[in-house]
Write a protein that holds these residues in place. Structure first.
Motif, PDB file in Angstrom:
ATOM      1  N   THR A  74       0.841  -1.198   0.000  1.00 54.14           N
ATOM      2  CA  THR A  74       0.000   0.000   0.000  1.00 54.14           C
ATOM      3  C   THR A  74       0.874   1.245   0.000  1.00 54.14           C
ATOM      4  O   THR A  74       1.727   1.413   0.878  1.00 54.14           O
ATOM      5  N   LYS A  75       0.688   2.110  -0.979  1.00 51.78           N
ATOM      6  CA  LYS A  75       1.479   3.325  -1.073  1.00 51.78           C
ATOM      7  C   LYS A  75       0.888   4.415  -0.179  1.00 51.78           C
ATOM      8  O   LYS A  75      -0.327   4.466   0.032  1.00 51.78           O
ATOM      9  N   ILE A  76       1.760   5.282   0.307  1.00 51.84           N
ATOM     10  CA  ILE A  76       1.343   6.371   1.195  1.00 51.84           C
ATOM     11  C   ILE A  76       1.606   7.707   0.504  1.00 51.84           C
ATOM     12  O   ILE A  76       2.735   7.997   0.100  1.00 51.84           O
ATOM     13  N   ILE A  77       0.535   8.485   0.363  1.00 47.22           N
ATOM     14  CA  ILE A  77       0.621   9.824  -0.207  1.00 47.22           C
ATOM     15  C   ILE A  77       0.490  10.812   0.943  1.00 47.22           C
ATOM     16  O   ILE A  77      -0.432  10.708   1.756  1.00 47.22           O
ATOM     17  N   ALA A  78       1.401  11.762   1.017  1.00 45.50           N
ATOM     18  CA  ALA A  78       1.373  12.765   2.085  1.00 45.50           C
ATOM     19  C   ALA A  78       1.334  14.154   1.463  1.00 45.50           C
ATOM     20  O   ALA A  78       2.120  14.467   0.569  1.00 45.50           O
ATOM     21  N   THR A  79       0.412  14.977   1.946  1.00 47.59           N
ATOM     22  CA  THR A  79       0.275  16.344   1.451  1.00 47.59           C
ATOM     23  C   THR A  79       1.309  17.238   2.116  1.00 47.59           C
ATOM     24  O   THR A  79       1.466  17.224   3.338  1.00 47.59           O
ATOM     25  N   ILE A  80       2.001  18.018   1.304  1.00 43.17           N
ATOM     26  CA  ILE A  80       3.002  18.941   1.816  1.00 43.17           C
ATOM     27  C   ILE A  80       2.355  20.307   2.019  1.00 43.17           C
ATOM     28  O   ILE A  80       1.659  20.811   1.142  1.00 43.17           O
ATOM     29  N   GLY A  81       2.584  20.881   3.195  1.00 44.54           N
ATOM     30  CA  GLY A  81       2.020  22.185   3.522  1.00 44.54           C
ATOM     31  C   GLY A  81       2.925  22.921   4.478  1.00 44.54           C
ATOM     32  O   GLY A  81       4.094  22.544   4.673  1.00 44.54           O
ATOM     33  N   PRO A  82       2.409  23.960   5.116  1.00 44.51           N
ATOM     34  CA  PRO A  82       3.240  24.765   6.022  1.00 44.51           C
ATOM     35  C   PRO A  82       3.919  23.955   7.126  1.00 44.51           C
ATOM     36  O   PRO A  82       5.027  24.291   7.552  1.00 44.51           O
ATOM     37  N   ALA A  83       3.260  22.881   7.575  1.00 41.69           N
ATOM     38  CA  ALA A  83       3.830  22.087   8.672  1.00 41.69           C
ATOM     39  C   ALA A  83       4.923  21.141   8.216  1.00 41.69           C
ATOM     40  O   ALA A  83       5.671  20.617   9.048  1.00 41.69           O
ATOM     41  N   SER A  84       5.028  20.902   6.903  1.00 38.12           N
ATOM     42  CA  SER A  84       5.933  19.846   6.447  1.00 38.12           C
ATOM     43  C   SER A  84       6.891  20.268   5.341  1.00 38.12           C
ATOM     44  O   SER A  84       7.634  19.434   4.823  1.00 38.12           O
ATOM     45  N   ALA A  85       6.893  21.546   4.978  1.00 39.82           N
ATOM     46  CA  ALA A  85       7.719  21.986   3.847  1.00 39.82           C
ATOM     47  C   ALA A  85       9.196  22.138   4.196  1.00 39.82           C
ATOM     48  O   ALA A  85      10.018  22.312   3.309  1.00 39.82           O
ATOM     49  N   HIS A  86       9.546  22.084   5.473  1.00 39.24           N
ATOM     50  CA  HIS A  86      10.945  22.225   5.877  1.00 39.24           C
ATOM     51  C   HIS A  86      11.729  20.970   5.459  1.00 39.24           C
ATOM     52  O   HIS A  86      11.229  19.853   5.613  1.00 39.24           O
ATOM     53  N   PRO A  87      12.939  21.134   4.945  1.00 43.56           N
ATOM     54  CA  PRO A  87      13.721  19.964   4.505  1.00 43.56           C
ATOM     55  C   PRO A  87      13.863  18.878   5.562  1.00 43.56           C
ATOM     56  O   PRO A  87      13.810  17.686   5.240  1.00 43.56           O
ATOM     57  N   ARG A  88      14.025  19.254   6.822  1.00 39.75           N
ATOM     58  CA  ARG A  88      14.177  18.249   7.880  1.00 39.75           C
ATOM     59  C   ARG A  88      12.923  17.395   8.003  1.00 39.75           C
ATOM     60  O   ARG A  88      13.007  16.165   8.173  1.00 39.75           O
ATOM     61  N   ILE A  89      11.755  18.040   7.906  1.00 41.14           N
ATOM     62  CA  ILE A  89      10.494  17.299   8.027  1.00 41.14           C
ATOM     63  C   ILE A  89      10.270  16.416   6.800  1.00 41.14           C
ATOM     64  O   ILE A  89       9.847  15.260   6.923  1.00 41.14           O
ATOM     65  N   ILE A  90      10.536  16.951   5.624  1.00 37.00           N
ATOM     66  CA  ILE A  90      10.378  16.150   4.412  1.00 37.00           C
ATOM     67  C   ILE A  90      11.268  14.915   4.479  1.00 37.00           C
ATOM     68  O   ILE A  90      10.857  13.801   4.139  1.00 37.00           O
ATOM     69  N   ARG A  91      12.506  15.105   4.932  1.00 41.19           N
ATOM     70  CA  ARG A  91      13.430  13.980   5.077  1.00 41.19           C
ATOM     71  C   ARG A  91      12.854  12.911   6.003  1.00 41.19           C
ATOM     72  O   ARG A  91      12.869  11.708   5.691  1.00 41.19           O
ATOM     73  N   GLU A  92      12.308  13.350   7.160  1.00 35.65           N
ATOM     74  CA  GLU A  92      11.739  12.395   8.121  1.00 35.65           C
ATOM     75  C   GLU A  92      10.516  11.690   7.532  1.00 35.65           C
ATOM     76  O   GLU A  92      10.306  10.498   7.786  1.00 35.65           O
ATOM     77  N   MET A  93       9.723  12.408   6.744  1.00 30.19           N
ATOM     78  CA  MET A  93       8.549  11.787   6.131  1.00 30.19           C
ATOM     79  C   MET A  93       8.963  10.734   5.109  1.00 30.19           C
ATOM     80  O   MET A  93       8.341   9.668   5.008  1.00 30.19           O
ATOM     81  N   ILE A  94      10.009  11.023   4.340  1.00 27.05           N
ATOM     82  CA  ILE A  94      10.503  10.028   3.382  1.00 27.05           C
ATOM     83  C   ILE A  94      10.996   8.787   4.123  1.00 27.05           C
ATOM     84  O   ILE A  94      10.670   7.649   3.760  1.00 27.05           O
ATOM     85  N   LEU A  95      11.778   9.005   5.165  1.00 31.71           N
ATOM     86  CA  LEU A  95      12.309   7.876   5.929  1.00 31.71           C
ATOM     87  C   LEU A  95      11.211   7.108   6.658  1.00 31.71           C
ATOM     88  O   LEU A  95      11.356   5.912   6.935  1.00 31.71           O
ATOM     89  N   SER A  96      10.095   7.801   6.974  1.00 27.98           N
ATOM     90  CA  SER A  96       8.992   7.161   7.694  1.00 27.98           C
ATOM     91  C   SER A  96       8.089   6.351   6.779  1.00 27.98           C
ATOM     92  O   SER A  96       7.290   5.548   7.251  1.00 27.98           O
ATOM     93  N   GLY A  97       8.195   6.582   5.446  1.00 31.69           N
ATOM     94  CA  GLY A  97       7.398   5.761   4.533  1.00 31.69           C
ATOM     95  C   GLY A  97       6.612   6.500   3.471  1.00 31.69           C
ATOM     96  O   GLY A  97       5.825   5.876   2.761  1.00 31.69           O
ATOM     97  N   MET A  98       6.798   7.813   3.320  1.00 31.93           N
ATOM     98  CA  MET A  98       6.094   8.536   2.261  1.00 31.93           C
ATOM     99  C   MET A  98       6.573   8.049   0.896  1.00 31.93           C
ATOM    100  O   MET A  98       7.765   8.010   0.625  1.00 31.93           O
ATOM    101  N   ASP A  99       5.624   7.660   0.037  1.00 31.03           N
ATOM    102  CA  ASP A  99       5.950   7.214  -1.312  1.00 31.03           C
ATOM    103  C   ASP A  99       5.700   8.300  -2.357  1.00 31.03           C
ATOM    104  O   ASP A  99       6.398   8.371  -3.367  1.00 31.03           O
ATOM    105  N   ILE A 100       4.669   9.118  -2.114  1.00 29.18           N
ATOM    106  CA  ILE A 100       4.282  10.168  -3.049  1.00 29.18           C
ATOM    107  C   ILE A 100       3.997  11.435  -2.250  1.00 29.18           C
ATOM    108  O   ILE A 100       3.312  11.386  -1.222  1.00 29.18           O
TER     109      ILE A 100
END
Length: 341
Positions: free
Chosen positions: A8-34
């Motif tokens: 099952t693929k996981i799609i995560a919406t990027i917004g003000p809470a997640s646009a920081h590179p550190r957060i995006i990195r953690e989301m990728i490592l946590s399982g974000m596929d798209i």
């Protein structure tokens, strides 16, 4: 967490809470596929910078992360910059287009998306957080508050069963297509698709941008789309069960069965399907979802959804990376009990 064993693929919406590179990195490592970029919010510059950040981090981490650009449809929203407004049952509220000289009114945009209405029609703001009933069509539209709350900028404004008297592929829609295509995304999602013809019109516009072959995801979020589901599935490359507006346009109690119908129909036609909206909604403010939310995600996977999507949980929530990790954990555990061949 490794994503290699999860189907099952996981799609995560990027917004003000997640646009920081550190957060995006953690989301990728946590399982974000798209990563989903929603053109309904934010500036063109912000979208461009965000897409570039995602791609840069994906390269650094040696991960394949898809980009899904969400194209706004003919939907009304409370004008950006409008001050918060608290309303209670019985209040009289006027609704007007953004350029109309109507002091005290709730201003909405785009004004050409205000549909023809009749007295007695319902108006739902913020996915039903505030409910109004039309007393006089106007303009401005005169309404009374049935269910109070706070009206804030950017909230969606839906009049169930009513459609604006404009073509789906309007000049504004064409401009959004041009903007979205400029990012060279992996997928385009079309909001408020009403028929297969809307998808064909979008393909023509994409072809003009040199992107005729980009996969189109049709979002099912109105009664008309449900009625034309078979044709829409045939012409689209994938389907999204967009439960937010779908649950406003039709009675809430109908949504579960419609979701199952869409997933089953997509499986029969061999088209991928995404289940979206409020899947882990409590994680907007909490670090842990409710048991009902976990069960909702698991049931969608059991029914056959190919992907699950996080919206507010990752775009404006307090725990975007934790929401992705929880979604991945639910999917991984659920899939252990499915009879994959």
């Amino acid at each position: 967490m490794s994503c290699t064993l999860r189907r099952t693929k996981i799609i995560a919406t990027i917004g003000p809470a997640s646009a920081h590179p550190r957060i995006i990195r953690e989301m990728i490592l946590s399982g974000m596929d798209i990563a989903r970029v929603n053109l309904s919010h934010g500036s063109a510059t912000w979208h461009e910078e965000t897409v570039q950040q995602i791609r840069t981090l994906a390269d650094e981490l040696n991960r394949e992360i898809g980009i899904l650009v969400d194209i706004p449809g003919p939907k009304l929203r409370v004008l950006t910059g409008s001050p918060p407004r608290d309303v209670i049952a019985g209040d009289i509220i006027h609704i007007a287009g953004e350029h109309m000289n109507s002091p005290g009114s709730v201003l909405v945009t785009p004004p050409d998306c205000i549909p023809p209405v009749c007295p007695g029609d319902m108006v739902l703001i913020g996915d039903g957080a505030v409910t109004l009933q039309i007393l006089k069509p106007g303009p401005p539209m005169r309404t009374t508050v049935l269910s109070g709350g706070t009206i804030r900028e950017g909230m969606g404004v839906v009049i169930p069963g009513r459609r604006p008297d404009i073509p789906y592929a309007s000049p504004r829609f064409g401009e959004y297509i041009r903007r979205g295509a400029a990012f060279r995304p992996d997928y385009i999602a079309l909001s408020f698709v009403g028929s297969a013809a809307d998808i064909r019109d979008a393909r023509i516009l994409l072809a003009k941008q040199g992107m005729a072959d980009i996969p189109i995801i049709a979002k099912i979020e109105c009664r008309r789309a449900v009625e034309g589901l078979a044709d829409i599935i045939r012409d689209a490359d994938g389907i999204m069960v967009a439960r937010g507006d779908l649950g406003v346009e039709i009675p809430l109690e109908e949504v579960p069965n419609i979701q199952k119908l869409i997933i089953t129909s997509c499986s029969q036609q061999g088209k991928p399907v995404i289940t979206a909206t409020e899947m882990l909604e409590s994680m907007v403010s909490r670090g842990r979802p409710t048991r009902a939310e976990v069960t909702d995600v698991a049931n969608a996977i059991v029914d056959g959804t190919d992907a699950t999507m996080l919206s507010a949980e990752t775009s404006v929530g307090k725990h975007p990376d934790q929401a992705v990790m929880m979604m991945a954990r639910i999917a991984t555990e659920t899939e252990k009990h499915l009879p994959y061949l």
